[in-house]
Design a protein around this motif. Structure first.
Motif, mmCIF file in Angstrom:
data_model
loop_
_atom_site.group_PDB
_atom_site.id
_atom_site.type_symbol
_atom_site.label_atom_id
_atom_site.label_comp_id
_atom_site.label_asym_id
_atom_site.label_seq_id
_atom_site.Cartn_x
_atom_site.Cartn_y
_atom_site.Cartn_z
ATOM 1 N N HIS A 52 0.828 -1.205 0.000
ATOM 2 C CA HIS A 52 0.000 0.000 0.000
ATOM 3 C C HIS A 52 0.865 1.259 0.000
ATOM 4 O O HIS A 52 0.601 2.211 -0.747
ATOM 5 N N SER A 53 1.914 1.264 0.800
ATOM 6 C CA SER A 53 2.781 2.447 0.887
ATOM 7 C C SER A 53 3.475 2.724 -0.443
ATOM 8 O O SER A 53 3.540 3.876 -0.901
ATOM 9 N N TYR A 54 3.991 1.673 -1.073
ATOM 10 C CA TYR A 54 4.643 1.865 -2.370
ATOM 11 C C TYR A 54 3.643 2.318 -3.435
ATOM 12 O O TYR A 54 3.940 3.212 -4.241
ATOM 13 N N GLU A 55 2.476 1.676 -3.460
ATOM 14 C CA GLU A 55 1.474 1.999 -4.489
ATOM 15 C C GLU A 55 0.996 3.447 -4.363
ATOM 16 O O GLU A 55 0.846 4.160 -5.366
ATOM 17 N N VAL A 56 0.738 3.886 -3.148
ATOM 18 C CA VAL A 56 0.291 5.268 -2.953
ATOM 19 C C VAL A 56 1.384 6.236 -3.384
ATOM 20 O O VAL A 56 1.109 7.262 -4.025
ATOM 21 N N GLY A 57 2.629 5.914 -3.058
ATOM 22 C CA GLY A 57 3.733 6.786 -3.461
ATOM 23 C C GLY A 57 3.836 6.929 -4.966
ATOM 24 O O GLY A 57 3.995 8.046 -5.492
ATOM 25 N N GLU A 58 3.745 5.818 -5.678
ATOM 26 C CA GLU A 58 3.879 5.877 -7.136
ATOM 27 C C GLU A 58 2.685 6.575 -7.782
ATOM 28 O O GLU A 58 2.846 7.358 -8.721
ATOM 29 N N LEU A 59 1.478 6.307 -7.283
ATOM 30 C CA LEU A 59 0.296 6.940 -7.852
ATOM 31 C C LEU A 59 0.293 8.442 -7.575
ATOM 32 O O LEU A 59 -0.050 9.253 -8.447
ATOM 33 N N ALA A 60 0.697 8.825 -6.355
ATOM 34 C CA ALA A 60 0.779 10.252 -6.025
ATOM 35 C C ALA A 60 1.803 10.952 -6.913
ATOM 36 O O ALA A 60 1.598 12.102 -7.343
ATOM 37 N N ALA A 61 2.908 10.288 -7.213
ATOM 38 C CA ALA A 61 3.927 10.878 -8.089
ATOM 39 C C ALA A 61 3.375 11.099 -9.492
ATOM 40 O O ALA A 61 3.686 12.111 -10.149
ATOM 41 N N VAL A 62 2.541 10.171 -9.973
ATOM 42 C CA VAL A 62 1.909 10.340 -11.287
ATOM 43 C C VAL A 62 0.979 11.554 -11.273
ATOM 44 O O VAL A 62 0.996 12.383 -12.190
ATOM 45 N N PHE A 63 0.189 11.664 -10.217
ATOM 46 C CA PHE A 63 -0.738 12.789 -10.120
ATOM 47 C C PHE A 63 0.002 14.126 -10.039
ATOM 48 O O PHE A 63 -0.494 15.148 -10.523
ATOM 49 N N ALA A 64 1.177 14.118 -9.421
ATOM 50 C CA ALA A 64 1.935 15.357 -9.215
ATOM 51 C C ALA A 64 3.061 15.515 -10.226
ATOM 52 O O ALA A 64 3.993 16.304 -10.002
ATOM 53 N N ARG A 123 -9.219 0.217 -4.135
ATOM 54 C CA ARG A 123 -8.863 -0.922 -4.987
ATOM 55 C C ARG A 123 -8.869 -2.220 -4.188
ATOM 56 O O ARG A 123 -9.259 -3.270 -4.716
ATOM 57 N N TYR A 124 -8.474 -2.150 -2.921
ATOM 58 C CA TYR A 124 -8.523 -3.344 -2.071
ATOM 59 C C TYR A 124 -9.901 -3.541 -1.444
ATOM 60 O O TYR A 124 -10.466 -4.638 -1.496
ATOM 61 N N MET A 125 -10.446 -2.479 -0.849
ATOM 62 C CA MET A 125 -11.681 -2.611 -0.079
ATOM 63 C C MET A 125 -12.903 -2.882 -0.958
ATOM 64 O O MET A 125 -13.818 -3.609 -0.560
ATOM 65 N N PRO A 140 -13.155 -3.701 -4.881
ATOM 66 C CA PRO A 140 -12.604 -3.841 -6.233
ATOM 67 C C PRO A 140 -13.622 -3.551 -7.325
ATOM 68 O O PRO A 140 -13.266 -3.003 -8.376
ATOM 69 N N GLU A 141 -14.888 -3.891 -7.092
ATOM 70 C CA GLU A 141 -15.910 -3.650 -8.113
ATOM 71 C C GLU A 141 -16.127 -2.152 -8.323
ATOM 72 O O GLU A 141 -16.273 -1.680 -9.456
ATOM 73 N N GLN A 142 -16.160 -1.409 -7.219
ATOM 74 C CA GLN A 142 -16.315 0.040 -7.347
ATOM 75 C C GLN A 142 -15.101 0.655 -8.020
ATOM 76 O O GLN A 142 -15.235 1.538 -8.874
ATOM 77 N N PHE A 143 -13.924 0.188 -7.666
ATOM 78 C CA PHE A 143 -12.712 0.719 -8.279
ATOM 79 C C PHE A 143 -12.703 0.460 -9.782
ATOM 80 O O PHE A 143 -12.241 1.302 -10.563
ATOM 81 N N ALA A 144 -13.240 -0.695 -10.193
ATOM 82 C CA ALA A 144 -13.257 -1.035 -11.616
ATOM 83 C C ALA A 144 -14.150 -0.103 -12.420
ATOM 84 O O ALA A 144 -13.987 0.023 -13.637
ATOM 85 N N ARG A 145 -15.111 0.550 -11.729
ATOM 86 C CA ARG A 145 -15.989 1.482 -12.439
ATOM 87 C C ARG A 145 -15.326 2.824 -12.690
ATOM 88 O O ARG A 145 -15.865 3.671 -13.405
ATOM 89 N N ARG A 146 -14.168 3.036 -12.101
ATOM 90 C CA ARG A 146 -13.430 4.275 -12.349
ATOM 91 C C ARG A 146 -12.586 4.138 -13.619
ATOM 92 O O ARG A 146 -12.371 3.049 -14.143
ATOM 93 N N ASN A 147 -12.095 5.293 -14.039
ATOM 94 C CA ASN A 147 -11.127 5.340 -15.141
ATOM 95 C C ASN A 147 -11.651 4.671 -16.410
ATOM 96 O O ASN A 147 -10.890 4.061 -17.170
ATOM 97 N N THR A 148 -12.951 4.764 -16.622
ATOM 98 C CA THR A 148 -13.541 4.200 -17.839
ATOM 99 C C THR A 148 -14.009 5.299 -18.786
ATOM 100 O O THR A 148 -14.763 5.040 -19.714
ATOM 101 N N TRP A 149 -13.571 6.523 -18.530
ATOM 102 C CA TRP A 149 -14.069 7.661 -19.294
ATOM 103 C C TRP A 149 -13.400 7.768 -20.652
ATOM 104 O O TRP A 149 -12.204 7.508 -20.781
#
Length: 651
Positions: free
Chosen positions: A27-39, A191-193, A195-204
């Motif tokens: 979780h710590s690594y994933e948040v770090g990498e995703l935050a870096a993409v956003f920033a 994404r962990y808690m 997964p079905e809701q997370f899958a509905r994101r990023n489909t735009w």
């Protein structure tokens, strides 16, 4: 007793069985990498380290027992000390100060606030970091031996000399980093808690994928539109917008008379500009919730569910949402956002995680400020400052769209406290999309103004109501809800009332009913507050307007003879409340060939042609077509007087 594997979250699957826990290191690594993409455009290394350290306090043994107990994952977990408490968001903040000293305070600030929100920079943050329990939290976390690579700074050296916008841009930059962190944390947790809701994101779809739908819609409109002078000018405005979209990103103004098709032409500019310059989304900002449904309806008829409506009414209208739109309103990751001025600007100055989460998605967007003359004067300076920062340092293109452009340039006064740092104070310039707005106004003349001979003669509500009753269809716009109710009570049965005293859903339904009645030719009398002025697309043959600023008078005129259909002379009356002597003015439409647009002549007025002006106002203040939002309310009488005055050549 074997050591506990550090976990970040625990949850059951749909059948009620426990899934493998969410590994804390992952979780710590994933948040770090995703935050870096956003920033990636304003501080990826800052965001990466904030993401890696944000949950450092969860490594402490106390927290690992706590999460197992409260989640039910391990019912016999034992917590020593204060039952039910296991804070974890301060350990990473203290580590940032230890590693980087004063320069680490930015990291400490965003890490410490990633759950509760940003604290006061001075005071509460210092108290929290200096609390002995915070040091204890870090010591216990390090004692759990998190991976050395997770704690490694990777030669990162925080440099506060290159903050976007320098000291003036520091607060916005910190909020942008905070946004990148909290959105990354929310998303990886989801994404962990769920997964079905997370899958509905990023489909735009992207804006580039939506462009053919828009082009097809505009081609159909052009093919089916009646061959009228107004529609010909709308086509001209559309071509001007498409041409201007090729210019470099920055600040633009779209100055088009009411009824000129600003909504679709502005979207045409945005779609072409996004394609040309790689912009990620369009954010359409509207001042009133009463008209946002109208704009959303137009866009959804073109783009379908790719349009997200985000404002206070939409948050409570679950029937109008889809699962995807509800999720997208959390972080604005959809391609087209329609929101209110309150939602947009409050988010840019917010401290709460839910408000700030969306900020990083404003970067490299196109922001259309519809009805820009309604920017609140009391907050004008911070609004102008943040718009400049977004344009200069975050790749945002801003379009000021209105029929009555406010004066947003730098201004200096005798009292320096009244000075305004305008949009031009950072070397920027606002480029007008329309080649010759004055000529456009002259060609779209549809309404003439007439004022009373005696400004001091009051007219009561009964007398005004009697005058209104002589018209089959008309609109009277007053300045307060109390005035609207008082006038409506004196009107004949069947008169419609529209004001903010009504709930949002009722107000929106009534606006739709009014449009249908007018389209069907049903006699319709309307008493409204100024909420009807900003973008409500109705057209009546007669409009009355209470005395107000020049921008309000012009906007009211935009509800009169919108399509140039009526062949009657325009008139403009003035009356006033008996108790407060508030002036009310009236006008109605006339044939396009002889029309004289309310705003069309203003650019030709001369200060020397005005009658004496009261209230200490100077004629220089009203010698141009563009009204000043900052001062027009204070100068209501003189604004309106100038508004109705014409040069002798046009008499």
């Amino acid at each position: 007793m074997p050591a506990l594997t550090p976990i970040a979250h625990a949850a059951r699957d749909a059948s009620g069985q426990w899934r493998a826990p969410h590994d804390l290191v992952d979780h710590s690594y994933e948040v770090g990498e995703l935050a870096a993409v956003f920033a990636r455009d304003f501080g990826p290394q800052w965001a990466r380290l904030a993401g890696r350290w944000h949950d450092l306090g969860k490594f402490r043994l106390r927290f690992q027992h706590y999460i197992r107990l409260v989640s039910g994952f391990q019912a016999d977990a034992h917590i020593k000390g204060e039952a039910g408490k296991a804070p974890h968001s301060t350990a990473g903040a203290v580590l940032a100060i230890d590693r980087f000293g004063a320069a680490g305070r930015v990291l400490a600030y965003v890490i410490a606030g990633h759950h509760a929100g940003l604290a006061d920079w001075f005071g509460s943050l210092d108290a929290r970091l200096s609390d002995p329990r915070s040091r204890e939290e870090l010591d216990e976390s390090l004692a759990a031996q998190p991976p050395a690579d997770l704690l490694d700074t990777q030669n990162f050296k925080p440099d506060l000399q290159h903050v976007p916008g320098g000291s003036e841009g520091f607060a916005l930059w910190v909020r942008m980093l905070f946004s990148a962190l909290v959105d990354a944390d929310f998303l990886d947790t989801e994404r962990y808690m769920d997964p079905e809701q997370f899958a509905r994101r990023n489909t735009w779809p992207s804006l580039q994928e939506l462009a053919p739908q828009f082009d097809a819609h505009m081609a159909k409109l052009a093919a089916t539109a009646a061959a009228t002078p107004v529609n010909a000018l709308r086509g001209y405005i559309l071509r001007q917008c498409r041409a201007a979209a090729l210019l470099e990103p920055g600040l633009f103004s779209l100055t088009v008379p009411t009824g000129g098709g600003k909504t679709l032409s502005g979207m045409a500019f945005a779609m072409e500009h996004a394609h040309r310059h790689g912009k990620r989304r369009v954010i359409h900002v509207i001042p009133y919730t009463s008209i946002i449904e109208q704009t959303v309806g137009i866009f959804r008829s073109i783009f379908g569910d790719a349009v997200i409506e985000h404002h206070s009414n939409a948050e409570s209208a679950a029937d109008d949402e889809t699962a995807a739109s509800r999720l997208a309103s959390e972080n604005w990751d959809a391609p087209i956002i329609v929101t209110t001025s309150v939602q947009f600007f409050e988010s840019l100055f917010a401290a709460r995680t839910s408000r700030c989460r969306k900020l990083h998605n404003i970067v490299h967007s196109i922001v259309v400020l519809d009805e820009a003359q309604l920017l609140p004067p009391q907050f004008l300076q911070p609004i102008l400052d943040v718009l400049r920062l977004l344009v200069r340092h975050y790749g945002v293109t801003v379009v000021l769209s209105t029929a009555t452009q406010p004066a947003l340039n730098t201004r200096s006064y005798f009292d320096p406290r009244q000075n305004v740092r305008g949009l031009d104070s950072d070397g920027l310039s606002v480029r007008e999309i329309i080649d010759d707005p004055d000529a456009l106004y002259a060609r779209l003349e549809r309404v003439r103004v007439r004022l009373p001979a005696d400004w001091h003669q009051p007219t009561g509500w009964p007398e005004l109501a009697k005058e209104l009753a002589t018209h089959a269809s008309c609109l009277a716009v007053v300045n307060t809800r109390d005035d609207a109710r008082a006038l409506w009570q004196t009107m004949p049965a069947g008169t419609l009332h529209l004001s903010a005293l009504m709930c949002g859903a009722h107000r929106s339904q009534l606006i739709q009913d009014i449009k249908q009645r007018l389209a069907a030719g049903v006699p319709t009398r309307i008493i409204s507050t100024q909420l009807i002025e900003a973008g409500v697309d109705i057209s009546v043959p007669v409009v009355y307007r209470a005395l107000a600023g020049l921008d309000s008078i012009a906007q009211a005129a935009g509800r009169c003879n919108r399509e140039g259909n009526w062949r009657v002379w325009a008139r403009w009356w003035c009356s006033c409340r008996p108790d407060q002597r508030r002036q009310v003015c009236c006008g109605w439409g006339r044939t396009p060939a002889a029309a004289s647009c309310v705003m069309g002549r203003a650019g030709h007025w001369r200060a020397s042609a005005f009658p004496p002006i009261s209230s200490g106002c100077t004629t220089a203040a009203i010698s141009t077509r563009r009204a000043s939002v900052h001062s027009c309310r204070r100068r209501a009488t003189s604004w309106l007087w100038a508004f109705a005055r014409r040069p002798k050549s046009s008499a």
